[in-house]
Design a protein around this motif. Structure first.
Motif, PDB file in Angstrom:
ATOM      1  N   ILE A   1       0.833  -1.194   0.000  1.00 28.12           N
ATOM      2  CA  ILE A   1       0.000   0.000   0.000  1.00 28.12           C
ATOM      3  C   ILE A   1       0.868   1.244   0.000  1.00 28.12           C
ATOM      4  CG2 ILE A   1      -1.725   1.303   1.326  1.00 28.12           C
ATOM      5  CD1 ILE A   1      -2.796  -1.332   2.342  1.00 28.12           C
ATOM      6  N   HIS A   2       2.056   1.126   0.606  1.00 30.05           N
ATOM      7  CA  HIS A   2       2.957   2.263   0.724  1.00 30.05           C
ATOM      8  C   HIS A   2       3.973   2.341  -0.414  1.00 30.05           C
ATOM      9  CE1 HIS A   2       2.294   2.895   5.333  1.00 30.05           C
ATOM     10  NE2 HIS A   2       1.400   3.523   4.599  1.00 30.05           N
ATOM     11  N   ARG A   3       3.778   1.557  -1.457  1.00 32.24           N
ATOM     12  CA  ARG A   3       4.757   1.590  -2.542  1.00 32.24           C
ATOM     13  C   ARG A   3       4.405   2.626  -3.614  1.00 32.24           C
ATOM     14  NH1 ARG A   3       9.469   1.324  -2.342  1.00 32.24           N
ATOM     15  NH2 ARG A   3       9.724   0.696  -4.496  1.00 32.24           N
ATOM     16  N   ARG A   4       3.555   3.551  -3.259  1.00 38.72           N
ATOM     17  CA  ARG A   4       3.195   4.631  -4.192  1.00 38.72           C
ATOM     18  C   ARG A   4       4.172   5.793  -4.053  1.00 38.72           C
ATOM     19  NH1 ARG A   4      -0.843   7.158  -2.732  1.00 38.72           N
ATOM     20  NH2 ARG A   4      -1.194   6.256  -0.673  1.00 38.72           N
ATOM     21  N   TRP A   5       5.462   5.477  -4.004  1.00 39.05           N
ATOM     22  CA  TRP A   5       6.448   6.545  -3.867  1.00 39.05           C
ATOM     23  C   TRP A   5       7.709   6.189  -4.637  1.00 39.05           C
ATOM     24  CZ3 TRP A   5      11.136   5.264  -1.611  1.00 39.05           C
ATOM     25  CH2 TRP A   5      11.164   4.088  -0.829  1.00 39.05           C
ATOM     26  N   SER A   6       8.460   7.210  -4.959  1.00 38.18           N
ATOM     27  CA  SER A   6       9.753   7.027  -5.615  1.00 38.18           C
ATOM     28  C   SER A   6      10.643   8.200  -5.216  1.00 38.18           C
ATOM     29  CB  SER A   6       9.596   6.954  -7.139  1.00 38.18           C
ATOM     30  OG  SER A   6       8.857   8.049  -7.638  1.00 38.18           O
ATOM     31  N   VAL A   7      11.947   8.001  -5.350  1.00 38.70           N
ATOM     32  CA  VAL A   7      12.925   9.009  -4.938  1.00 38.70           C
ATOM     33  C   VAL A   7      13.484   9.723  -6.164  1.00 38.70           C
ATOM     34  CG1 VAL A   7      15.138   9.416  -3.783  1.00 38.70           C
ATOM     35  CG2 VAL A   7      13.542   7.715  -2.857  1.00 38.70           C
ATOM     36  N   ILE A   8      13.502  11.042  -6.096  1.00 37.14           N
ATOM     37  CA  ILE A   8      14.118  11.878  -7.118  1.00 37.14           C
ATOM     38  C   ILE A   8      15.402  12.462  -6.529  1.00 37.14           C
ATOM     39  CG2 ILE A   8      13.846  13.878  -8.630  1.00 37.14           C
ATOM     40  CD1 ILE A   8      11.922  11.578  -9.232  1.00 37.14           C
ATOM     41  N   ASN A   9      16.520  12.141  -7.113  1.00 36.79           N
ATOM     42  CA  ASN A   9      17.797  12.669  -6.630  1.00 36.79           C
ATOM     43  C   ASN A   9      18.021  14.062  -7.210  1.00 36.79           C
ATOM     44  OD1 ASN A   9      20.351  13.029  -5.623  1.00 36.79           O
ATOM     45  ND2 ASN A   9      21.350  11.728  -7.125  1.00 36.79           N
ATOM     46  N   CYS A  10      18.232  15.031  -6.325  1.00 42.83           N
ATOM     47  CA  CYS A  10      18.473  16.411  -6.754  1.00 42.83           C
ATOM     48  C   CYS A  10      19.874  16.819  -6.292  1.00 42.83           C
ATOM     49  CB  CYS A  10      17.418  17.352  -6.189  1.00 42.83           C
ATOM     50  SG  CYS A  10      17.647  19.087  -6.657  1.00 42.83           S
ATOM     51  N   PRO A  11      20.898  16.626  -7.100  1.00 37.68           N
ATOM     52  CA  PRO A  11      22.269  16.946  -6.683  1.00 37.68           C
ATOM     53  C   PRO A  11      22.513  18.433  -6.468  1.00 37.68           C
ATOM     54  CG  PRO A  11      22.205  16.351  -9.010  1.00 37.68           C
ATOM     55  CD  PRO A  11      20.847  16.041  -8.452  1.00 37.68           C
ATOM     56  N   ASP A  12      21.617  19.284  -6.988  1.00 45.32           N
ATOM     57  CA  ASP A  12      21.765  20.733  -6.813  1.00 45.32           C
ATOM     58  C   ASP A  12      20.973  21.260  -5.619  1.00 45.32           C
ATOM     59  OD1 ASP A  12      23.379  20.927  -9.081  1.00 45.32           O
ATOM     60  OD2 ASP A  12      21.644  21.141 -10.397  1.00 45.32           O
ATOM     61  N   ALA A  13      20.476  20.352  -4.786  1.00 42.34           N
ATOM     62  CA  ALA A  13      19.619  20.772  -3.673  1.00 42.34           C
ATOM     63  C   ALA A  13      20.306  21.754  -2.739  1.00 42.34           C
ATOM     64  CB  ALA A  13      19.155  19.546  -2.889  1.00 42.34           C
ATOM     65  N   HIS A  14      21.634  21.650  -2.620  1.00 45.62           N
ATOM     66  CA  HIS A  14      22.365  22.534  -1.708  1.00 45.62           C
ATOM     67  C   HIS A  14      22.326  23.993  -2.164  1.00 45.62           C
ATOM     68  CE1 HIS A  14      25.212  21.592  -4.915  1.00 45.62           C
ATOM     69  NE2 HIS A  14      25.864  22.692  -4.588  1.00 45.62           N
ATOM     70  N   LEU A  15      21.905  24.230  -3.400  1.00 46.31           N
ATOM     71  CA  LEU A  15      21.843  25.591  -3.920  1.00 46.31           C
ATOM     72  C   LEU A  15      20.561  26.313  -3.521  1.00 46.31           C
ATOM     73  CD1 LEU A  15      23.213  24.923  -7.518  1.00 46.31           C
ATOM     74  CD2 LEU A  15      24.460  25.827  -5.534  1.00 46.31           C
ATOM     75  N   GLY A  16      19.602  25.601  -2.945  1.00 45.63           N
ATOM     76  CA  GLY A  16      18.375  26.238  -2.495  1.00 45.63           C
ATOM     77  C   GLY A  16      17.147  25.402  -2.784  1.00 45.63           C
ATOM     78  N   GLN A  17      16.060  25.701  -2.044  1.00 43.99           N
ATOM     79  CA  GLN A  17      14.846  24.894  -2.140  1.00 43.99           C
ATOM     80  C   GLN A  17      14.241  24.921  -3.542  1.00 43.99           C
ATOM     81  OE1 GLN A  17      10.665  25.742  -0.445  1.00 43.99           O
ATOM     82  NE2 GLN A  17      11.662  24.596   1.206  1.00 43.99           N
ATOM     83  N   ALA A  18      14.443  26.011  -4.280  1.00 46.98           N
ATOM     84  CA  ALA A  18      13.872  26.105  -5.624  1.00 46.98           C
ATOM     85  C   ALA A  18      14.350  24.971  -6.520  1.00 46.98           C
ATOM     86  CB  ALA A  18      14.216  27.458  -6.254  1.00 46.98           C
ATOM     87  N   TYR A  19      15.585  24.523  -6.332  1.00 51.27           N
ATOM     88  CA  TYR A  19      16.128  23.444  -7.162  1.00 51.27           C
ATOM     89  C   TYR A  19      15.430  22.124  -6.863  1.00 51.27           C
ATOM     90  CZ  TYR A  19      19.745  26.711  -8.551  1.00 51.27           C
ATOM     91  OH  TYR A  19      20.401  27.797  -9.062  1.00 51.27           O
TER      92      TYR A  19
END
Length: 212
Positions: free
Chosen positions: A70-88
């Motif tokens: 039931i909880h497998r309705r998710w996936s991970v998106i890797n954002c390597p630029d996340a350290h540059l700010g929430q907008a990324y």
């Protein structure tokens, strides 16, 4: 995926600079802190959850979310630029949601552990009703009339979300002239976010005394 679906974008790539350690890994009762709002989202009417992480593993995610179908309705998106700010992080989530051809997204913050499934479903119901009747482009949660996450954005808002820069969140778009609604919730605890050691200590005490 059908165009009437709504996908959750779970922003979990913050640097936790004021905590000096990854706050999503902090123990909080039976799970780590980052799992609480995720559990609420997975139990809600959202069709899928995109976890935007600063790494590909998101190792704070509870093992039960892998085991429960039931909880497998998710996936991970890797954002390597996340350290540059929430907008990324936000832009990474929007692009992934667009590939899934969703009609709208709900932005959720992983450091708000007291968000509830009922809150998320209330927002979904209000948005789905008013968007059809009044062509609203967003539905935000609110406290005393002030909009706060979680917030739902119609696909018409995606181009503006993709233009955000630096550490700018989506709140500025809500304060513009785009038609939308703010659904007030009376309990301020729902909006508590954990940014500092003091916040975490307060949350532990609150959870302990609420059960005693």
């Amino acid at each position: 995926m059908r165009k009437n679906n709504i996908i959750g974008i779970y922003l979990a790539a913050g640097q936790s600079t004021r905590m000096e350690s990854n706050k999503l890994r902090l123990p909080l009762g039976p799970m780590r802190l980052g799992n609480y709002a995720l559990a609420a989202a997975l139990d809600s009417g959202l069709d899928h959850i995109l976890i935007v992480s600063g790494d590909a593993e998101a190792d704070w995610v509870d093992h039960s979310f892998y085991e429960n179908p039931i909880h497998r309705r998710w996936s991970v998106i890797n954002c390597p630029d996340a350290h540059l700010g929430q907008a990324y992080s936000l832009r990474s989530g929007i692009r992934a949601a667009m590939l899934m051809e969703t009609a709208a997204v709900m932005i959720l913050l992983a450091d708000q552990p007291l968000i509830t499934t009922e809150m998320i479903n209330t927002l979904l119901e209000r948005y789905q009703t008013d968007q059809v009747q009044k062509h609203f482009y967003y539905a935000a949660a609110g406290l005393n009339g002030l909009a706060r996450p979680p917030v739902i954005f119609h696909e018409q808002m995606f181009p503006e979300l993709l233009q955000l820069q630096g550490d700018t969140g989506a709140r500025q778009l809500i304060r513009k002239d785009s038609p939308g609604i703010c659904v007030d919730f009376k309990n301020p605890d729902l909006f508590m976010d954990v940014d500092t050691e003091e916040d975490y200590t307060f949350l532990l005490r609150k959870m302990f005394f609420s059960k005693s």
